[in-house]
Scaffold this motif. Structure first.
Motif, PDB file in Angstrom:
ATOM      1  N   ARG A 105      -0.957  -8.768  -9.470  1.00 33.83           N
ATOM      2  CA  ARG A 105      -2.600  -8.608  -9.621  1.00 33.83           C
ATOM      3  C   ARG A 105      -3.356  -7.745  -8.695  1.00 33.83           C
ATOM      4  O   ARG A 105      -4.626  -7.437  -8.998  1.00 33.83           O
ATOM      5  CB  ARG A 105      -3.250  -9.910  -9.929  1.00 33.83           C
ATOM      6  N   GLY A 106      -2.772  -7.297  -7.682  1.00 36.77           N
ATOM      7  CA  GLY A 106      -3.212  -6.346  -7.046  1.00 36.77           C
ATOM      8  C   GLY A 106      -3.570  -5.078  -7.237  1.00 36.77           C
ATOM      9  O   GLY A 106      -2.667  -4.561  -8.258  1.00 36.77           O
ATOM     10  N   ASP A 107      -4.193  -4.278  -6.526  1.00 38.83           N
ATOM     11  CA  ASP A 107      -4.490  -2.944  -6.800  1.00 38.83           C
ATOM     12  C   ASP A 107      -3.488  -1.782  -5.786  1.00 38.83           C
ATOM     13  O   ASP A 107      -3.074  -2.255  -4.966  1.00 38.83           O
ATOM     14  CB  ASP A 107      -5.831  -2.357  -6.405  1.00 38.83           C
ATOM     15  N   THR A 108      -3.552  -0.843  -6.310  1.00 40.06           N
ATOM     16  CA  THR A 108      -2.250   0.207  -5.682  1.00 40.06           C
ATOM     17  C   THR A 108      -2.961   1.168  -5.076  1.00 40.06           C
ATOM     18  O   THR A 108      -3.835   1.989  -5.917  1.00 40.06           O
ATOM     19  CB  THR A 108      -1.177   0.455  -6.705  1.00 40.06           C
ATOM     20  N   LEU A 109      -2.843   1.633  -4.168  1.00 45.29           N
ATOM     21  CA  LEU A 109      -3.278   2.801  -3.456  1.00 45.29           C
ATOM     22  C   LEU A 109      -2.283   4.027  -3.368  1.00 45.29           C
ATOM     23  O   LEU A 109      -0.732   3.712  -2.845  1.00 45.29           O
ATOM     24  CB  LEU A 109      -3.754   2.643  -1.885  1.00 45.29           C
ATOM     25  N   VAL A 124       2.910   4.651  -1.446  1.00 46.46           N
ATOM     26  CA  VAL A 124       2.439   3.937  -2.471  1.00 46.46           C
ATOM     27  C   VAL A 124       2.259   2.515  -2.031  1.00 46.46           C
ATOM     28  O   VAL A 124       3.431   1.749  -1.571  1.00 46.46           O
ATOM     29  CB  VAL A 124       3.211   3.887  -3.535  1.00 46.46           C
ATOM     30  N   VAL A 125       1.033   1.755  -1.932  1.00 47.13           N
ATOM     31  CA  VAL A 125       0.956   0.619  -1.352  1.00 47.13           C
ATOM     32  C   VAL A 125       0.164  -0.682  -2.155  1.00 47.13           C
ATOM     33  O   VAL A 125      -1.086   0.188  -2.820  1.00 47.13           O
ATOM     34  CB  VAL A 125       0.082   0.636  -0.038  1.00 47.13           C
ATOM     35  N   THR A 126       0.511  -1.644  -2.686  1.00 46.16           N
ATOM     36  CA  THR A 126      -0.077  -2.640  -3.364  1.00 46.16           C
ATOM     37  C   THR A 126      -0.733  -3.670  -2.514  1.00 46.16           C
ATOM     38  O   THR A 126      -0.131  -4.332  -1.857  1.00 46.16           O
ATOM     39  CB  THR A 126       0.909  -3.275  -4.574  1.00 46.16           C
TER      40      THR A 126
END
Length: 199
Positions: A105-109, A124-126
């Motif tokens: 459910r986290g956002d990804t940068l 790419v980091v969640t």
């Protein structure tokens, strides 16, 4: 059976019960201790498996990392499609088992950064949704490992791995202690069995 005065006296004959074997009890004690050490070791191995990746990344980047300015090129909100969520679970089972809420459910940068004397790289980091700055911004510091620049992480979120690093170190120490205790107990059991064979 008649007594001296002709009075019959009943004599109860005791039925012999199972004989107590102290050697067998001692051997059972060795087996029980080794079984408990085994199950404790399994729990430690699970902890090491779950925290190894983030603990190693934290140790390497805080000890040997360099920092450069990166650029956020995309912010991907948490997926709502069950099929995409299921795909995320399969992408990294370790991260999903450790923190299923963040991973699904986290956002990804998506961040571009250029290590010194290297080509442009993409990270790419969640992250948990509440940690990601929803405001539009481009610049973000990235810590990377010079000998292997693909090992990198946003500098402002790296402290989130400090707990994993602590748990990993404690689990490693406990694992080494359990290993030594298991060896000691195994040797003691082997010596005990050798002595019993002499009788």
């Amino acid at each position: 059976m008649a007594g001296p005065c002709g009075v019959f006296v009943l004599v109860r004959q005791q039925v012999p019960g199972p004989m107590f074997n102290p050697h067998e009890t001692q051997e059972d004690g060795f087996a029980h201790k080794l079984a408990m050490l085994f199950f404790a070791s399994v729990l430690v191995l699970i902890s090491l498996f779950l925290h190894f990746d983030s603990a190693l990344k934290y140790s390497l980047l805080t000890s040997f990392g360099d920092t450069v300015e990166g650029r956020i090129v995309a912010l991907q909100n948490a997926p709502q499609d069950p099929a995409v969520i299921e795909k995320r679970k399969r992408e990294n089972p370790r991260n999903f088992l450790k923190n299923p809420s963040t991973w699904t459910r986290g956002d990804t940068l998506v961040i571009d950064y250029r290590p010194k004397n290297e080509t442009l790289r993409t990270l790419v980091v969640t992250l948990p949704a509440n940690l990601v700055d929803k405001k539009t911004r481009e610049a973000i510091d990235v810590v990377y490992l010079p000998v292997n620049p693909k090992i990198a992480y946003p500098a402002e979120f790296l402290a989130g791995f400090a707990f994993d690093n602590k748990v990993f170190k404690i689990s490693l120490i406990i694992g080494l202690v359990l290993f030594w205790l298991g060896l000691e107990e195994g040797w003691a059991w082997a010596r005990f069995r050798r002595r019993m064979r002499r009788y």
